[in-house]
Design a protein around this motif. Structure first.
Motif, mmCIF file in Angstrom:
data_model
loop_
_atom_site.group_PDB
_atom_site.id
_atom_site.type_symbol
_atom_site.label_atom_id
_atom_site.label_comp_id
_atom_site.label_asym_id
_atom_site.label_seq_id
_atom_site.Cartn_x
_atom_site.Cartn_y
_atom_site.Cartn_z
ATOM 1 N N ARG A 1 0.867 -1.347 -0.029
ATOM 2 C CA ARG A 1 -0.027 -0.055 0.057
ATOM 3 C C ARG A 1 0.804 1.159 0.119
ATOM 4 N NH1 ARG A 1 -4.826 -1.393 4.397
ATOM 5 N NH2 ARG A 1 -5.560 0.710 3.987
ATOM 6 N N SER B 1 -2.682 -3.581 -9.356
ATOM 7 C CA SER B 1 -2.582 -2.668 -8.287
ATOM 8 C C SER B 1 -3.280 -1.190 -8.317
ATOM 9 C CB SER B 1 -1.035 -2.270 -8.168
ATOM 10 O OG SER B 1 -0.666 -1.670 -9.360
ATOM 11 N N LEU C 1 -6.234 -1.561 -6.312
ATOM 12 C CA LEU C 1 -5.818 -1.556 -4.882
ATOM 13 C C LEU C 1 -5.465 0.170 -4.538
ATOM 14 C CD1 LEU C 1 -3.394 -3.891 -3.045
ATOM 15 C CD2 LEU C 1 -2.832 -1.336 -3.177
ATOM 16 N N MET D 1 -7.347 1.559 -1.326
ATOM 17 C CA MET D 1 -6.725 1.261 -0.031
ATOM 18 C C MET D 1 -6.801 2.529 1.068
ATOM 19 S SD MET D 1 -2.769 1.927 -1.488
ATOM 20 C CE MET D 1 -2.181 3.640 -2.079
ATOM 21 N N SER E 1 -5.944 -5.366 4.665
ATOM 22 C CA SER E 1 -5.052 -5.353 3.543
ATOM 23 C C SER E 1 -5.428 -6.652 2.711
ATOM 24 C CB SER E 1 -3.847 -5.269 3.839
ATOM 25 O OG SER E 1 -3.437 -3.811 4.386
ATOM 26 N N LEU F 1 -8.095 -6.163 0.270
ATOM 27 C CA LEU F 1 -7.342 -5.348 -0.925
ATOM 28 C C LEU F 1 -6.855 -6.421 -1.777
ATOM 29 C CD1 LEU F 1 -6.087 -2.142 0.867
ATOM 30 C CD2 LEU F 1 -8.005 -2.432 -0.821
ATOM 31 N N SER G 1 -8.052 -7.248 -5.607
ATOM 32 C CA SER G 1 -7.480 -6.996 -6.766
ATOM 33 C C SER G 1 -6.867 -8.166 -7.614
ATOM 34 C CB SER G 1 -5.830 -6.187 -6.212
ATOM 35 O OG SER G 1 -6.335 -5.121 -5.361
#
Length: 475
Positions: A147, A256, A259, A263, A275, A278, A282
């Motif tokens: 992240r 990503s 994400l 995030m 996370s 996430l 993704s």
């Protein structure tokens, strides 16, 4: 060596490219620019030219001897700074300086790539994004590091290259984590493994200068949990005579971009979906309809955490199961696009459904509170910088006749007008009556006249003569 580098060595900085910020600095008000001393500005300008020449020599495959000959040659204007050091402090000091500059330049060139154009810079960032998406980020700390790294990639894409500026508070808000967690990830994951390099620490109103890199050769290796591997559940392979590898694959496959846009939302805070959710979202957006075993490999999330997180996402109607495969629901990424397929092409805001998820987990408003706290910290920090720049000190409170009296320590021109009467006498800020003993000195400061200070001219002359006599006897 390029012609621009040869001109810099032979003729010096004719265009003033390396003089930016050398002869000026930001004033205390943060808006105007004031000049530095000529010698200080010239030294900084010369150092920048020397560092640039060292980088050119390193990129051309030269060594420190080549650099020393170029800088100390009497006809090369670019080496004037090094020759001035040799004249003032001797040849040994100059060679030590060149050696330090060469070490920094060699390290910078070895970990960076020369960008010929803006298009090349975006190609480098695209390659970096692909490497990030295929690197396994195992464990909670690894996912948090992803992240943070994705937040820096956002800043780099805005800046147009791997070199960018970002403060800790700005990065924490972008990644949706606290500053404490951010610093831990910097020191334990991203910087040691070569993903990020801090070139200059931020100060005042300027953030730190960062450079994004592709990571070291073993940056995707995370410390394995030995207590889990050395159990009877994972017996050694008799043929290979070694223990089995962790269940996650050596490569990953996530999107990503999704994400990075999710995030910072409250739903993915520490006590929210987290996370792991996430990573699974993704991975499912990158490759729909995956089994749990496939998700373990593409998302780098352990099997137990994958089962637990999928169940949690299913309770919020974000994923659904068909046989052994899992997919995102058609409106799971609503707000990024009208469907899952065009989610990354839209720049709309996140769907209000995520707000309901955050509210159910008790994390709604976490991002707003974090931003408010950071804004208050920035204001206090800037006020402290202004106070230091103006050489202020803290106010002093004394007790006189049973009452607390504030002795201000600001500059003379900052005495409040309400403290002065029309006749020039000092007024008590509490009662409004004239304060005995307080006077305004000739430089504008408040002074307290005590009975010992009320002496005649003869008494002052005698005291001066006595002090002078004592000084001469000691001397």
């Amino acid at each position: 060596m390029p012609s621009a580098a040869a001109d810099l060595i032979l003729l010096g900085d004719l265009t003033g490219r390396y003089a930016a910020g050398s002869y000026s600095r930001l004033a205390s008000n943060g808006r105007t620019v004031i000049l530095r001393a000529d010698r200080q500005g010239a030294a900084e300008h010369g150092h920048r030219i020397t560092a640039a020449i060292a980088c050119h020599v390193a990129r051309a495959g030269g060594n420190i001897n080549h650099l020393a000959r170029l800088l100390l040659h009497p006809d090369h204007e670019g080496g004037r700074h090094a020759r001035n050091i040799a004249l003032r402090s001797g040849q040994t000091r100059a060679l030590d300086y060149i050696r330090r500059v060469w070490a920094s330049a060699a390290a910078a060139v070895g970990t960076t790539s020369a960008l010929g154009s803006r298009h090349h810079a975006f190609e480098v960032l695209a390659a970096l994004r692909d490497r990030i998406e295929t690197t396994p980020w195992r464990g909670e700390r690894g996912r948090t590091a992803l992240r943070v790294l994705r937040a820096h990639l956002n800043f780099a894409e805005t800046a147009g290259g791997p070199l960018h500026h970002a403060s800790e508070r700005q990065t924490a808000e972008e990644a949706g984590i606290s500053r404490t967690t951010l610093r831990a990830v910097y020191e334990t994951v991203l910087k040691p493994r070569g993903w990020l390099r801090r070139l200059r620490v931020g100060h005042g109103r300027e953030g730190s200068t960062w450079y994004l890199n592709h990571g070291s050769a073993h940056s995707n290796e995370t410390p394995a949990v030995q207590s889990r591997l050395w159990t009877t559940q994972f017996p050694p392979d008799q043929a290979l005579e070694e223990w089995t590898t962790p269940e996650t694959a050596p490569t990953a496959d996530i999107d990503s971009t999704v994400l990075s846009r999710l995030m910072g939302h409250d739903a993915f805070a520490h006590h929210g979906l987290g996370s792991a959710a996430l990573m699974l979202i993704s991975a499912l957006h990158q490759r729909p309809a995956q089994t749990v075993g496939e998700l373990v490999g593409t998302s780098s999330v352990s099997r137990a955490t994958t089962y637990r997180t999928l169940k949690r996402l299913a309770n919020h109607s974000l994923v659904h199961r068909t046989g052994e495969t899992w997919t995102l629901t058609p409106r799971a990424l609503e707000g990024f696009g009208h469907s899952v397929s065009d989610a990354v092409t839209s720049h709309a805001t996140v769907s209000a459904g995520w707000d309901r998820v955050a509210e159910q987990h008790g994390t709604r408003g976490v991002a707003a509170l974090r931003k408010a706290q950071h804004a208050a910290e920035r204001a206090a920090y800037r006020a402290a910088l202004d106070r230091l720049a103006e050489h202020r000190s803290k106010a002093v409170v004394i007790v006189r006749d049973g009452s607390h009296v504030l002795v201000p320590a600001p500059r003379p021109d900052e005495i409040p007008p309400t403290w002065l009467s029309p006749g020039g006498r000092v007024l008590d800020p509490v009662t409004g009556w004239p304060a005995d003993g307080w006077q305004v000195a000739t430089d504008g400061r408040l002074i307290l006249i005590t009975p010992s200070d009320q002496r005649s001219y003869d008494e002052l002359a005698a005291a001066h003569a006595e002090a002078l006599s004592e000084w001469e006897s000691v001397a």
